[in-house]
Design an enzyme around this catalytic site. Structure first.
Site, short mmCIF file in Angstrom:
data_model
loop_
_atom_site.label_atom_id
_atom_site.label_comp_id
_atom_site.label_asym_id
_atom_site.label_seq_id
_atom_site.Cartn_x
_atom_site.Cartn_y
_atom_site.Cartn_z
CB THR B 151 35.11 35.29 -35.91
OG1 THR B 151 34.86 35.07 -34.53
CG2 THR B 151 35.82 36.61 -36.07
CE LYS B 177 34.19 37.97 -32.82
NZ LYS B 177 35.62 37.50 -32.81
CB THR B 188 38.70 38.48 -30.80
OG1 THR B 188 40.01 38.19 -31.24
CG2 THR B 188 38.65 39.92 -30.33
CD GLU B 274 35.92 28.35 -30.70
OE1 GLU B 274 36.34 28.84 -31.74
OE2 GLU B 274 36.62 27.90 -29.79
CG ASN B 400 39.08 25.44 -31.04
OD1 ASN B 400 39.20 26.46 -31.69
ND2 ASN B 400 38.20 25.29 -30.08
CB SER B 405 39.46 17.81 -41.95
OG SER B 405 38.81 18.01 -40.72
#
Lengths: 405, 405
Positions: B151, B177, B188, B274, B400, B405
């Site tokens: 993702t 992943k 996930t 992330e 997040n 934007s």
């Protein structure tokens, strides 16, 4: 019941003060030593951090409150006296020094510290600061005290309420700090509560222990429980009501008044969370039991994903469902509704645990406010609870990662 | 035992492929449909998210694995098929479609989805994509599949290992992943593991359920447990070893090999968290029991405060002690040592739960690396465990919060 001014000095017979004594050697304009003294001996109670690593003052305060009595609270900011050399000895000496200056028994002093951990707390600043601190004691000193316990809090936090017991006017006042961070260590939540209501130490502890379940324990900034968290309450009985010594109407009234104060302060702590731009409240209703409602509402406001979405002003209801779903609670996730609201209105975003068609523009507009409510209905019972947190922002990372630069 | 190339196709008799079929309508260069097919029927097992809100594919996969057999795994990215209309029906239809094209029984298909929640997953892209997907199946297709399940992962993640059972060469391969986010919803964690070792479904489930305790369950990016997490394993027996049907040396060898693969992938997931700039490993030793070591190491790598400090390259050992102290585990916090290390060296920062004198410049230099180790010794037992996370950065908040934007 009504809100009044005065903070910890709103109840009869409580003086308070705050001064700079030099524990924060770098910023002489920042008060770092606070004192609250009752004219009369108080029934007293406290609750402490659940962290296994505990600040030395907690051991001393716990020992001093064994008899359920206290006369004063002394608290420094700038150094947590945790994992530091001679911690218990320093905390005891602080109580002795305080007791000597106010004419009390050291065993009747509550002591707290907040700030850097791992650094030795020296007695010298206390010795230098105690005389001017005691001299500054005043029946209007609530704000001074609230300021002296601040670390990276951006505003001081106090609250007081007035209510009636047996035809006597009683008051509860409080100061709180926390969800700020002190260079270079950890957040501490401290709250000092005073009341002139007469209540036994046992019932005071019971009231406090119940109260925090719906107030201070329902807030989270980053999920990190500090080593020094302490909430202490002192009741001097000077309002003249019959002492509350058992459950009943008077105790219920006292508990309601206490919650009026602590809920306000809990929200102020959450709103002043590090880097926060928004206060986020999650109300969960339709829960099978109270504890489930508490756990679920707190899980929502604790989710980094949801907190980031709120910062981005995005009505990301999937993250609400996700945070409910992984909470350690027993409930059915099959029929959940979610609404999001603010002063700009309320929008339903989820029904029967699935998307409820809505305007994303309207939702974004609602989330542009500084205080956001997330309403969750589990549709499976009658219990409800609320929790308060803040958004996760660049500044949270900056404050906690970049503080040296 | 040694690491080899090939990912899920490293074991004998596994073909795999990945294509773009249109579920991600906006990015035609991003593969969004993956397929892994075994030449022979497999013993199969899986573990799923503990989130009460579960993706529809989990219900279908769980039903299909009731008999401990599977022939293929089909997985789409771009839509989680969670809290979405007709979820179970769509997941079942996906299995039927896959089964038809590969000549299998729909009940032998494992189905997974990852992506947006709350949006209807349509069958049309599957119908369009299945013929080219099946055509693309290849014994060298591991990487294609690893790419198709990504993702917001920034790199594809695969691993394989070779080992011997009864003189036969066996292999375990895997793709994973996660810890990435899909617009606009949640992370996930998915991992698909293949092996040509012969092992019963029961022992396979046992091996997997034990393994994840020390691999995938020991990583955290943001503490948010997704609705769709699934780890599935298929064993086709084509290596020719005697089937592992009970505990013993062969089972232990298999478990060690499995852990070699899953630990590598767990670290890759954490490192690709992330916004992450650093992989943080916490090793806890001297613990009274294994589970305590697991809980404590995970608590450290999950702390937002510690994660922010690592981003700031600050050896803030107080935050390590704090995170140990509030973990839900039974241990003594009185004699903890902490060291921090990287390729640049190791520095002791805490001993006997107090400051251990060290150079802050040296510590900062060590923390400037991309892989950081935090070594904790509880000094009260012989058990140890590790956990893996990443730093908390501006980009986590950006990904997040600001994704629109």
């Amino acid at each position: 019941m009504k809100y009044i001014d005065g903070g910890v000095c709103a109840p009869k017979g409580f003086k308070a003060a705050g001064v700079h004594c030099g524990i924060r050697s770098k910023d002489i304009n920042k008060k770092d030593l606070a004192l609250i003294v009752s004219d009369e001996m108080c029934a007293a109670a406290a609750v402490y951090t659940q962290n296994k690593v505990k600040g030395a003052p907690i051991a001393v305060t716990r020992e001093h409150l064994r008899d359920g009595k206290a006369k004063a609270i002394v608290c420094n900011s700038g150094n947590a006296n945790t994992c530091a050399p001679n911690g218990v000895e320093i905390a005891e000496k602080t109580c002795e020094l305080t007791a000597k200056h106010i004419g009390a028994d050291p065993a009747d002093i509550i002591v707290c510290s907040t700030g850097v951990i791992g650094e030795e707390l020296l007695m010298e600043p206390f010795e230098k600061g105690m005389p001017p601190l005691v001299k500054a004691l005043s029946y209007e000193g609530g704000t001074m005290t609230a300021e002296a316990i601040m670390t990276t809090d951006t505003v001081s936090k106090e609250c007081a309420v007035e209510f009636e017991l047996d035809g006597k006017i009683c008051r509860i006042g409080a100061a709180a700090k926390g969800s700020g961070m002190i260079n270079p260590n950890m957040a501490t939540m401290l709250s000092f509560i005073t009341t002139d209501a007469a209540i036994s130490a046992g019932m005071l502890q019971k009231a406090l222990s119940e109260d925090i379940k719906d107030s201070y324990n329902q807030i989270s900034v980053d999920g990190d429980t500090s080593t020094n968290d302490t909430v202490a309450i002192m009741a001097n009985g000077m309002a003249g009501n019959r002492e509350i010594a058992a459950e009943g109407t008077a105790f219920e009234t006292f508990c309601r008044a206490l919650n009026m104060v602590t809920e306000v302060l809990a929200k102020k702590l959450a709103a002043d969370g590090e880097g926060a731009t928004k206060l986020i409240e999650c109300q969960v209703k339709g829960a099978p039991d109270k504890q489930t409602a508490r756990i679920l509402s707190k899980s929502v406001i604790s989710s980094d994903l949801l907190k980031s979405a709120m910062f981005g002003e995005d009505a990301n209801w999937g993250r609400v469902l996700c945070a409910l779903g992984y909470a350690q609670a027993d409930f059915s996730a099959d029929d959940i509704s979610v609404e999001m609201g603010s002063a700009k209105g309320i929008v339903k975003v989820c029904e029967h645990s699935a998307l409820y068609p809505h305007s994303e523009e309207e939702a974004a507009e609602i989330l542009s406010e500084k205080e956001i409510q997330i309403y969750v209905d589990l549709n499976q019972g009658k219990e409800s609870a609320a929790a308060w947190g803040c958004d996760l922002t660049y500044d949270y990372v900056k404050i906690n990662g970049d503080y040296r630069s």
